[in-house]
Design a protein around this motif. Structure first.
Motif, PDB file in Angstrom:
ATOM      1  N   HIS A  32       0.794  -1.231   0.000  1.00 31.70           N
ATOM      2  CA  HIS A  32       0.000   0.000   0.000  1.00 31.70           C
ATOM      3  C   HIS A  32       0.833   1.291   0.000  1.00 31.70           C
ATOM      4  O   HIS A  32       0.289   2.363   0.227  1.00 31.70           O
ATOM      5  N   VAL A  33       2.118   1.208  -0.267  1.00 25.50           N
ATOM      6  CA  VAL A  33       2.961   2.409  -0.227  1.00 25.50           C
ATOM      7  C   VAL A  33       2.545   3.423  -1.299  1.00 25.50           C
ATOM      8  O   VAL A  33       2.544   4.629  -1.047  1.00 25.50           O
ATOM      9  N   GLU A  34       2.155   2.960  -2.471  1.00 26.01           N
ATOM     10  CA  GLU A  34       1.713   3.889  -3.516  1.00 26.01           C
ATOM     11  C   GLU A  34       0.425   4.600  -3.115  1.00 26.01           C
ATOM     12  O   GLU A  34       0.272   5.795  -3.366  1.00 26.01           O
ATOM     13  N   LEU A  35      -0.484   3.889  -2.474  1.00 23.05           N
ATOM     14  CA  LEU A  35      -1.723   4.498  -1.991  1.00 23.05           C
ATOM     15  C   LEU A  35      -1.422   5.545  -0.920  1.00 23.05           C
ATOM     16  O   LEU A  35      -2.002   6.640  -0.929  1.00 23.05           O
ATOM     17  N   GLY A  36      -0.499   5.244  -0.019  1.00 22.81           N
ATOM     18  CA  GLY A  36      -0.106   6.199   1.016  1.00 22.81           C
ATOM     19  C   GLY A  36       0.477   7.475   0.428  1.00 22.81           C
ATOM     20  O   GLY A  36       0.173   8.578   0.878  1.00 22.81           O
ATOM     21  N   ILE A  37       1.302   7.339  -0.602  1.00 18.09           N
ATOM     22  CA  ILE A  37       1.885   8.506  -1.274  1.00 18.09           C
ATOM     23  C   ILE A  37       0.786   9.323  -1.951  1.00 18.09           C
ATOM     24  O   ILE A  37       0.759  10.553  -1.850  1.00 18.09           O
ATOM     25  N   LEU A  50       9.745   9.628   2.239  1.00 20.75           N
ATOM     26  CA  LEU A  50       9.484   8.198   2.383  1.00 20.75           C
ATOM     27  C   LEU A  50      10.629   7.569   3.160  1.00 20.75           C
ATOM     28  O   LEU A  50      11.778   7.581   2.714  1.00 20.75           O
ATOM     29  N   ASN A  51      10.310   7.024   4.338  1.00 22.57           N
ATOM     30  CA  ASN A  51      11.313   6.395   5.195  1.00 22.57           C
ATOM     31  C   ASN A  51      10.876   4.983   5.539  1.00 22.57           C
ATOM     32  O   ASN A  51       9.676   4.691   5.603  1.00 22.57           O
ATOM     33  N   THR A  52      11.846   4.117   5.786  1.00 18.99           N
ATOM     34  CA  THR A  52      11.525   2.759   6.208  1.00 18.99           C
ATOM     35  C   THR A  52      11.260   2.756   7.711  1.00 18.99           C
ATOM     36  O   THR A  52      11.817   3.575   8.454  1.00 18.99           O
ATOM     37  N   VAL A  53      10.429   1.830   8.149  1.00 16.62           N
ATOM     38  CA  VAL A  53      10.130   1.691   9.571  1.00 16.62           C
ATOM     39  C   VAL A  53      11.308   0.996  10.231  1.00 16.62           C
ATOM     40  O   VAL A  53      11.807  -0.018   9.744  1.00 16.62           O
ATOM     41  N   ASP A  54      11.773   1.559  11.335  1.00 11.83           N
ATOM     42  CA  ASP A  54      12.895   0.990  12.074  1.00 11.83           C
ATOM     43  C   ASP A  54      12.390  -0.168  12.932  1.00 11.83           C
ATOM     44  O   ASP A  54      11.644   0.037  13.884  1.00 11.83           O
ATOM     45  N   ASN A  55      12.778  -1.383  12.580  1.00 14.04           N
ATOM     46  CA  ASN A  55      12.308  -2.565  13.308  1.00 14.04           C
ATOM     47  C   ASN A  55      13.153  -2.880  14.542  1.00 14.04           C
ATOM     48  O   ASN A  55      12.826  -3.795  15.280  1.00 14.04           O
ATOM     49  N   SER A  56      14.198  -2.119  14.794  1.00 20.71           N
ATOM     50  CA  SER A  56      15.064  -2.405  15.931  1.00 20.71           C
ATOM     51  C   SER A  56      14.407  -2.081  17.267  1.00 20.71           C
ATOM     52  O   SER A  56      14.792  -2.617  18.296  1.00 20.71           O
ATOM     53  N   SER A  57      13.401  -1.211  17.270  1.00 22.37           N
ATOM     54  CA  SER A  57      12.746  -0.846  18.524  1.00 22.37           C
ATOM     55  C   SER A  57      11.645  -1.834  18.921  1.00 22.37           C
ATOM     56  O   SER A  57      11.013  -1.685  19.952  1.00 22.37           O
ATOM     57  N   ASP A  62       1.087  -1.302  12.480  1.00 27.13           N
ATOM     58  CA  ASP A  62       0.338  -1.877  11.375  1.00 27.13           C
ATOM     59  C   ASP A  62       0.139  -0.859  10.263  1.00 27.13           C
ATOM     60  O   ASP A  62       0.123   0.349  10.486  1.00 27.13           O
ATOM     61  N   CYS A  63      -0.047  -1.381   9.061  1.00 30.02           N
ATOM     62  CA  CYS A  63      -0.393  -0.578   7.894  1.00 30.02           C
ATOM     63  C   CYS A  63      -1.754   0.061   8.142  1.00 30.02           C
ATOM     64  O   CYS A  63      -2.649  -0.556   8.731  1.00 30.02           O
ATOM     65  N   GLU A  64      -1.929   1.297   7.711  1.00 23.80           N
ATOM     66  CA  GLU A  64      -3.197   1.996   7.909  1.00 23.80           C
ATOM     67  C   GLU A  64      -4.288   1.516   6.966  1.00 23.80           C
ATOM     68  O   GLU A  64      -5.448   1.886   7.130  1.00 23.80           O
ATOM     69  N   TYR A  65      -3.941   0.679   5.985  1.00 21.17           N
ATOM     70  CA  TYR A  65      -4.911   0.212   5.002  1.00 21.17           C
ATOM     71  C   TYR A  65      -5.204  -1.280   5.119  1.00 21.17           C
ATOM     72  O   TYR A  65      -6.112  -1.772   4.472  1.00 21.17           O
ATOM     73  N   CYS A  66      -4.422  -2.001   5.902  1.00 17.62           N
ATOM     74  CA  CYS A  66      -4.649  -3.431   6.112  1.00 17.62           C
ATOM     75  C   CYS A  66      -4.037  -3.811   7.454  1.00 17.62           C
ATOM     76  O   CYS A  66      -3.600  -2.953   8.208  1.00 17.62           O
ATOM     77  N   GLN A  67      -3.961  -5.077   7.765  1.00 16.62           N
ATOM     78  CA  GLN A  67      -3.424  -5.539   9.048  1.00 16.62           C
ATOM     79  C   GLN A  67      -1.968  -5.992   8.970  1.00 16.62           C
ATOM     80  O   GLN A  67      -1.417  -6.468   9.958  1.00 16.62           O
ATOM     81  N   ALA A  70       3.701  -2.525   8.976  1.00 19.72           N
ATOM     82  CA  ALA A  70       4.126  -1.382   8.177  1.00 19.72           C
ATOM     83  C   ALA A  70       5.606  -1.492   7.836  1.00 19.72           C
ATOM     84  O   ALA A  70       6.428  -1.871   8.663  1.00 19.72           O
ATOM     85  N   ALA A  71       5.937  -1.143   6.590  1.00 20.16           N
ATOM     86  CA  ALA A  71       7.323  -1.162   6.127  1.00 20.16           C
ATOM     87  C   ALA A  71       7.823   0.257   5.873  1.00 20.16           C
ATOM     88  O   ALA A  71       9.029   0.496   5.891  1.00 20.16           O
ATOM     89  N   TYR A  72       6.895   1.198   5.625  1.00 23.48           N
ATOM     90  CA  TYR A  72       7.271   2.568   5.282  1.00 23.48           C
ATOM     91  C   TYR A  72       6.464   3.590   6.071  1.00 23.48           C
ATOM     92  O   TYR A  72       5.333   3.339   6.465  1.00 23.48           O
ATOM     93  N   ILE A  73       7.073   4.766   6.250  1.00 22.33           N
ATOM     94  CA  ILE A  73       6.384   5.932   6.811  1.00 22.33           C
ATOM     95  C   ILE A  73       6.393   7.005   5.736  1.00 22.33           C
ATOM     96  O   ILE A  73       7.458   7.423   5.278  1.00 22.33           O
ATOM     97  N   VAL A  74       5.209   7.437   5.322  1.00 25.87           N
ATOM     98  CA  VAL A  74       5.061   8.530   4.364  1.00 25.87           C
ATOM     99  C   VAL A  74       4.744   9.758   5.201  1.00 25.87           C
ATOM    100  O   VAL A  74       3.724   9.795   5.903  1.00 25.87           O
ATOM    101  N   SER A  75       5.605  10.765   5.185  1.00 24.36           N
ATOM    102  CA  SER A  75       5.413  11.925   6.055  1.00 24.36           C
ATOM    103  C   SER A  75       5.984  13.205   5.420  1.00 24.36           C
ATOM    104  O   SER A  75       6.593  13.154   4.375  1.00 24.36           O
ATOM    105  N   ASN A  76       5.765  14.319   6.120  1.00 23.30           N
ATOM    106  CA  ASN A  76       6.336  15.595   5.662  1.00 23.30           C
ATOM    107  C   ASN A  76       7.451  16.030   6.560  1.00 23.30           C
ATOM    108  O   ASN A  76       7.788  15.432   7.510  1.00 23.30           O
TER     109      ASN A  76
END
Length: 76
Positions: A32-37, A50-57, A62-67, A70-76
Motif C-alpha cells: 500500500h505504499v503507492e496508496l499512502g503517497i 518516504l522512510n523505512t520503519v525501524d524494526n530495531s525498537s 500496522d499498515c493503515e490500510y490493512c493488518q 508497516a514497512a514505510y512511513i510517508v510523512s512531511n
C-alpha cells in the motif's frame, strides 16, 4: 464601529493554521505504499518523505490500510 467577522471566517482561519502546524504520517506496508503517497499528495499538496520503519525498537506498527506490518512511513 468595529466590523465583526463571521464565525465561519474564524473557523477556516483556525483550521488552516492547525494544518500548517501538524505533521502528517502514514504507516503503510509494501503493498500500500503507492496508496499512502497518493493520499499524502492529495491532502498536503506537496511531495512526501518516504522512510523505512525501524524494526530495531520492536514496535509493531500496522499498515493503515490493512493488518500487515508497516514497512514505510510517508510523512512531511
Amino acid at each position: 464601529m468595529e466590523k465583526f467577522r463571521s464565525p465561519n471566517y474564524a473557523t477556516i482561519k483556525m483550521k488552516k493554521k492547525m494544518k500548517e502546524n501538524t505533521q502528517m504520517k502514514i504507516f503503510c506496508c509494501q503493498e500500500h505504499v503507492e496508496l499512502g503517497i497518493d493520499v499524502f499528495v492529495d491532502e498536503e499538496e506537496t511531495f512526501p518523505s518516504l522512510n523505512t520503519v525501524d524494526n530495531s525498537s520492536n514496535l509493531s506498527t500496522d499498515c493503515e490500510y490493512c493488518q500487515n506490518k508497516a514497512a514505510y512511513i510517508v510523512s512531511n
